[in-house]
Write an enzyme that holds these catalytic residues in place. Structure first.
Site, PDB file in Angstrom:
ATOM      1  CG  ASP A 118      13.625 -23.266 -23.919  1.00 49.02           C
ATOM      2  OD1 ASP A 118      13.246 -23.852 -24.952  1.00 49.02           O
ATOM      3  OD2 ASP A 118      14.741 -22.701 -23.845  1.00 49.02           O
TER       4      ASP A 118
HETATM    5  C1  BGC Z   1      15.843 -23.656 -26.965  1.00 46.90           C
HETATM    6  C2  BGC Z   1      14.928 -22.559 -27.426  1.00 46.90           C
HETATM    7  C3  BGC Z   1      14.116 -23.001 -28.618  1.00 46.90           C
HETATM    8  C4  BGC Z   1      13.381 -24.262 -28.270  1.00 46.90           C
HETATM    9  C5  BGC Z   1      12.474 -24.764 -29.374  1.00 46.90           C
HETATM   10  C6  BGC Z   1      15.145 -24.988 -26.850  1.00 46.90           C
HETATM   11  O1  BGC Z   1      16.066 -26.019 -26.675  1.00 46.90           O
HETATM   12  O2  BGC Z   1      16.416 -23.299 -25.728  1.00 46.90           O
HETATM   13  O3  BGC Z   1      15.671 -21.415 -27.717  1.00 46.90           O
HETATM   14  O4  BGC Z   1      13.244 -21.982 -29.012  1.00 46.90           O
HETATM   15  O5  BGC Z   1      14.327 -25.268 -27.957  1.00 46.90           O
HETATM   16  O6  BGC Z   1      13.162 -25.303 -30.426  1.00 46.90           O
END
Ligand code: BGC
Length: 766
Positions: A291
Site C-alpha cells: 500500500d
Molecule cells: C489506500 C489504498 C489505495 C492507495 C493508492 C492508500 O492510502 O490505503 O486503498 O489503493 O492509497 O491510492
C-alpha cells in the site's frame, strides 16, 4: 513446423475430440510463450533495470504536454519505474507511456493503475452499499462498466476490490468493503474480479484487478485507521481471510498488502502471510504491491531503518513498492550485504513483467489509449442508466410505519437537510475519477421524477455539524457542502417554515461523503447533533417525515427508529444517486436492499455481528436482563437492525423448511426448500437467505453462518419455492489445527429474509 505451430495443430485436434481439454492446453502454450519472451527480456536487463520494475512512484504533478519535464520523466527514461497510478486521461497516459517506449533502453511499457473503486466517471454506490444488493450479476456488471470506462481512459490496473471484513462501524473504511460476512464478501470478491478482468486480460476493455488490503485491515483495534490487528489464526481463516482467497481463486492479477501489523509483524513484511499462505497455500501466481508508502511506514512500526524494512518486504514476498522508493534506493546495497537474494529480485521482476505481458502491453503499449473510446465509452447515457438502476437496488428500507412510503407524485413536498442539495457528495468516498459536479443531487432527482405533478420546496435546515472544523474534515477533496454562515436558529426556522407549507417532509440527513473512508474514523456513530435537532423540529410539525439517510457506515439510530415513521438508507449511491433516490421514494422502484452489516443500538455494543459464538452463558432468547449471563445492564444484546435486514413496499411470508433428508454422508447432499409468498399489494424482490449452524464441533462454532442466498422477484400475490443444495463443503471450517474439515454430527438450517427472522430445521452429517 515450429513449436507454436505444433502446439496449435495439437490444440485443434484436441478440440475436435474433447472441448473440455482445450482450455488447459491453451493456457500451457500461452504460459510457454510468455516464459520464453520474459526469459529473453530478463537476460538483457541490468540489475538496476530489474529493481526499477519494482518501483511504483506517485505520479506527481504531470500536466498534459509537459510529461517529459516532470520529476518522474528522468526515472522512466532510466528504466527505474514499473508503473504509475492515479493519472487521468488518455492524453497524459499516452505521453508518459511514450517516455518509457521511446526513451528507456529496453522500452518496457508501464502499468497505469488507479483507485477505480466503485465506478470510474459513472459512479456506482460505495462498496458497502453495493454489498446490500445481493445480486452478483449486478455487482459484476458494475465492475465491468468501471473497467470499460477506465480502460477507455488509459488505465489498465485497478486497486479494487477492497474485501476487508469489518465489524467495527467506527472504522471509516467500512464504507469501502462488503460488510461483516465472509461468505457474502467472498461472492462479491469473485464477482468484482470477473467484472474487471473479464475472460481475457489482454482485451482493451478489461483491466487487472488488485484485491486489497491483505490482510485483516478491517479489524483495526478501536476502529482507528492503520491500527494494530491481532486475532487467532482460526478466526482469521474462518472469518476474515475467505474473501481474499476467493479473489485469488477467481484469478485476481495482483494483491495489495495492508498497512496493519498481524501477529506483531506488519503485513508488508509478513512472510507467513505473503509467501506461506498467499503463494504456497492458495497458489497465487500474480504480483503483490505494497500500500501507499507501506514499506517506509515499517520504520515507524519499529522494525528497522529503510534499508532493513525494504529488504524484509522483498524477502517476505512483496514485488512492487508503492510510492516510498525504499526498494529502489536500498536493494543494490542489501544485495551486496547478503540481505536480499538475486533470486528474489528476479522473481519479483518476472511477476511484474508477466502482468504487463498478460495485459498485452508488450504487443501494444498504447492498447488502452484509444482517444475515440475515451470520447464515447465514458459517462455515457447507457452507463448512467445502469448505474441509476443499480443504485436503487442498494438502498435499504429500514422502517416504513403506516406506509408513509412510497410518496405520491402530487401536492407539496418539503425537502430539507444538508444532504438534499449536495451534488458533490453523492458519489461518496473514493471516487477519484468522478466529476463531482455532474452527479445528481436529491433535489434534482426528485424534481426530474415528479415533473410538474408535485411541488418540491427546499431548505437546508442545518449545517452538517455544528463544529465547522469537523465539517471541514468531513468535506475534503472538493466534497463541499457550502457551509451556511447564518446562525443555526435562523437556518432551522427557515426549514420549519418551509416544512409547514408541505404535506410531507423528506429529510436528507446523515454523514457527508468524507465522513467515512480512509482516516475517517468516528467514536460517535450517531447522526450529528445539529441534524438531530433539525429532525426533532421537523417531527414537531406533525407532518409525516421520511428520513433519507446518507451514511458510509452502520449508524446508531435508536432514537430515529423510535421516532421517525420512515427511514430509507441510501448510503452514497454514486453519480446517479438523486434519480435513484427519487425512483424509490415515489415507488417507481420497490426497495430490496438488505444490510451486509449489523446496525448496533449504540456504540457500546460494538463489535456486534450476527455470526457470533454462543459463549458458555448465553442469554436465552427474549430474556434480557439475567444476572451471570452474557449481557449488559443497560441495553439488550439485540442489534437495532440485524444482518440481512431490509424492508420492501410489499410483504413476504415464508413457509416452514422442507429438507430432502434428515441425514447425509460426506458424498451426499440435502436440499432445503421454502415457499416464499408476496402477500402485499406490490411486485417486489426478496433476498432469501440460508444460514447453517454446526451444533457441536471440536472447536466452538458460530450461532449461524450465511451459506447461500437467492434474490427472487415475485409479483403481488405470487409464491415461489426456493431451494438450496447443502453439500459437505457448506459444513466445513478451519479447525484448531487449521485443517478444513466437516465434522459429523448435528446441524441446523435456517432460512429467512434476514439473519434474525428465520425458519428452522435440523439434519445430521453421518
Ligand atoms: C489506500 C489504498 C489505495 C492507495 C493508492 C492508500 O492510502 O490505503 O486503498 O489503493 O492509497 O491510492
Amino acid at each position: 513446423m515450429n513449436l507454436p505451430q505444433k502446439l496449435l495443430i495439437g490444440l485443434l485436434i484436441v478440440a475436435s475430440v474433447n472441448l473440455a481439454a482445450q482450455a488447459p492446453q491453451q493456457a500451457k502454450s500461452d504460459s510457454y510463450r510468455m516464459k520464453t519472451f520474459i526469459d529473453g527480456l530478463m537476460k538483457r536487463m541490468t540489475l538496476d533495470e530489474k529493481i526499477g520494475q519494482l518501483n511504483l512512484p506517485g505520479a506527481g504533478d504531470i500536466t498534459t504536454g509537459q510529461a517529459s519535464s516532470s520529476d518522474i520523466a528522468k526515472k522512466i527514461e532510466e528504466g527505474k519505474v514499473g508503473g504509475l497510478f492515479n493519472i487521468k486521461s488518455v492524453a497524459k497516459i499516452k505521453e508518459v507511456q511514450k517516455l518509457a517506449i521511446d526513451k528507456s533502453r529496453l522500452k518496457i511499457p508501464l502499468l497505469f493503475g488507479m483507485d477505480v473503486i466503485h465506478g470510474y466517471e459513472t459512479v456506482f454506490p460505495i462498496p458497502l452499499g453495493m454489498s446490500c444488493i445481493w445480486d452478483m450479476k449486478l455487482v459484476e456488471r458494475s465492475a465491468r462498466i468501471a473497467a470499460q470506462e477506465a480502460s477507455a481512459d488509459g488505465i489498465n490496473w485497478t486497486f479494487s476490490p477492497m474485501v476487508d471484513i469489518s465489524r467495527d462501524p467506527r472504522w471509516g473504511r467500512i464504507s469501502e468493503g462488503s460488510g461483516e460476512d465472509a461468505y457474502l464478501g467472498s461472492e462479491i470478491a469473485k464477482a468484482m474480479v470477473r467484472g474487471y478482468q473479464g475472460d481475457d486480460l489482454s482485451k482493451n476493455n478489461t483491466i487487472m484487478s488488485c484485491v486489497k488490503h491483505y490482510a485483516l485491515y478491517g479489524a483495526a483495534e478501536a476502529g482507528r485507521d492503520y491500527n494494530t490487528t491481532d486475532m487467532s489464526r482460526q478466526r482469521m481463516f474462518n472469518e476474515y481471510l475467505p474473501p481474499y482467497k476467493a479473489a485469488v481463486d477467481a484469478g485476481v492479477g495482483s494483491v495489495m498488502a495492508s498497512f496493519n501489523e498481524i501477529d506483531g509483524v506488519p503485513a508488508t513484511a509478513n512472510k507467513w502471510l505473503l509467501s506461506d499462505v498467499l503463494r504456497k497455500q492458495w497458489g497465487f501466481k500474480g504480483f503483490i504491491v505494497t500500500d501507499y508508502t507501506g514499506i517506509n511506514e515499517m520504520v515507524d512500526h519499529g522494525i528497522g531503518d529503510l534499508q532493513t524494512v525494504s529488504a524484509r518486504a522483498l524477502m517476505a514476498g512483496i514485488d512492487m513498492d508503492m510510492v516510498g522508493e525504499g526498494i529502489l534506493t536500498t536493494t543494490q546495497k542489501s544485495l551486496k550485504e547478503g540481505k536480499v537474494t538475486l533470486a528474489q529480485i528476479d522473481a519479483a521482476c518476472r511477476r511484474i513483467l508477466e502482468a504487463k505481458y498478460k495485459l498485452g502491453l508488450f504487443d501494444d503499449p498504447y492498447r488502452y489509449c484509444d482517444e475515440n473510446r475515451a470520447k464515447s465509452d465514458i459517462f455515457n447515457d447507457a452507463n448512467r442508466k445502469e448505474a441509476q438502476a443499480i443504485a436503487a437496488e442498494s438502498f435499504v428500507l429500514l422502517k416504513n410505519q403506516g406506509e408513509v412510503l412510497p410518496l405520491k407524485k402530487s401536492g407539496i413536498i418539503a425537502l430539507i437537510g444538508p444532504l438534499a442539495d449536495a451534488t458533490e457528495n453523492m458519489t461518496g468516498t473514493w471516487s477519484v475519477a468522478a466529476n463531482f459536479s455532474k452527479s445528481v443531487s436529491v433535489i434534482n432527482g426528485m424534481k426530474a421524477v415528479v415533473g410538474s405533478n408535485a411541488k418540491i420546496l427546499y431548505a437546508k435546515g442545518s449545517n452538517l455539524d455544528e463544529d465547522s472544523l469537523i465539517e471541514q474534515r468531513a468535506t475534503m477533496f472538493g466534497k463541499t457542502l457550502r457551509r451556511d454562515k447564518r446562525p443555526a436558529d435562523e437556518i432551522l426556522q427557515e426549514a420549519v417554515n418551509v416544512a409547514n407549507q408541505a404535506g410531507v417532509i423528506v429529510a436528507a440527513l446523515g454523514e457527508s461523503a468524507e465522513m467515512s473512508g480512509e482516516a475517517s474514523s468516528r467514536t460517535n456513530i450517531e447522526i450529528p447533533g445539529i441534524q438531530k435537532e433539525l429532525l426533532k423540529a421537523l417531527l414537531k410539525t406533525g407532518k409525516p417525515v421520511v428520513l433519507v439517510l446518507f451514511t458510509g457506515r452502520p449508524l446508531a439510530l435508536t432514537w430515529e427508529q423510535q421516532n421517525v415513521p420512515a427511514i430509507l438508507n441510501v448510503w452514497f449511491g454514486g453519480s446517479e444517486a438523486g434519480y435513484a433516490i427519487a425512483d424509490v421514494l415515489f415507488g417507481d422502484i420497490n426497495p430490496s436492499g438488505k444490510l451486509s452489516t449489523t446496525f448496533p443500538q449504540n456504540i457500546g455494543q460494538v463489535p456486534v455481528f450476527y455470526n457470533h459464538k454462543n459463549t458458555g452463558r448465553p442469554l436465552p432468547e427474549g430474556k434480557w436482563f439475567q444476572k451471570f449471563r452474557s449481557n449488559y445492564l443497560d441495553v439488550s444484546n439485540d442489534p437495532l437492525y440485524p444482518f440481512g435486514y431490509g424492508l420492501s413496499y410489499t410483504n413476504f411470508s415464508y413457509s416452514d423448511i422442507k429438507l430432502s433428508s434428515s441425514s447425509m454422508n460426506a458424498g451426499q447432499k440435502i436440499t432445503a426448500s421454502v415457499t416464499v409468498s408476496n402477500t402485499g399489494q406490490r411486485d417486489g424482490k426478496e433476498v432469501v437467505q440460508l444460514y447453517i449452524r454446526d451444533v457441536v464441533g471440536s472447536s466452538t462454532r458460530p450461532v449461524k453462518e450465511l451459506k447461500g442466498f437467492q434474490k427472487i422477484e415475485l409479483r403481488a400475490g405470487a409464491s415461489k419455492t426456493v431451494s438450496f443444495d447443502i453439500t459437505v463443503n457448506d459444513l466445513k471450517y478451519y479447525n484448531y489445527g487449521l485443517k478444513y474439515v466437516a465434522e459429523p454430527g448435528d446441524f441446523k438450517v435456517f432460512i429467512g429474509g434476514n439473519s434474525r427472522d428465520v425458519k428452522e430445521a435440523s439434519f445430521k452429517l453421518l
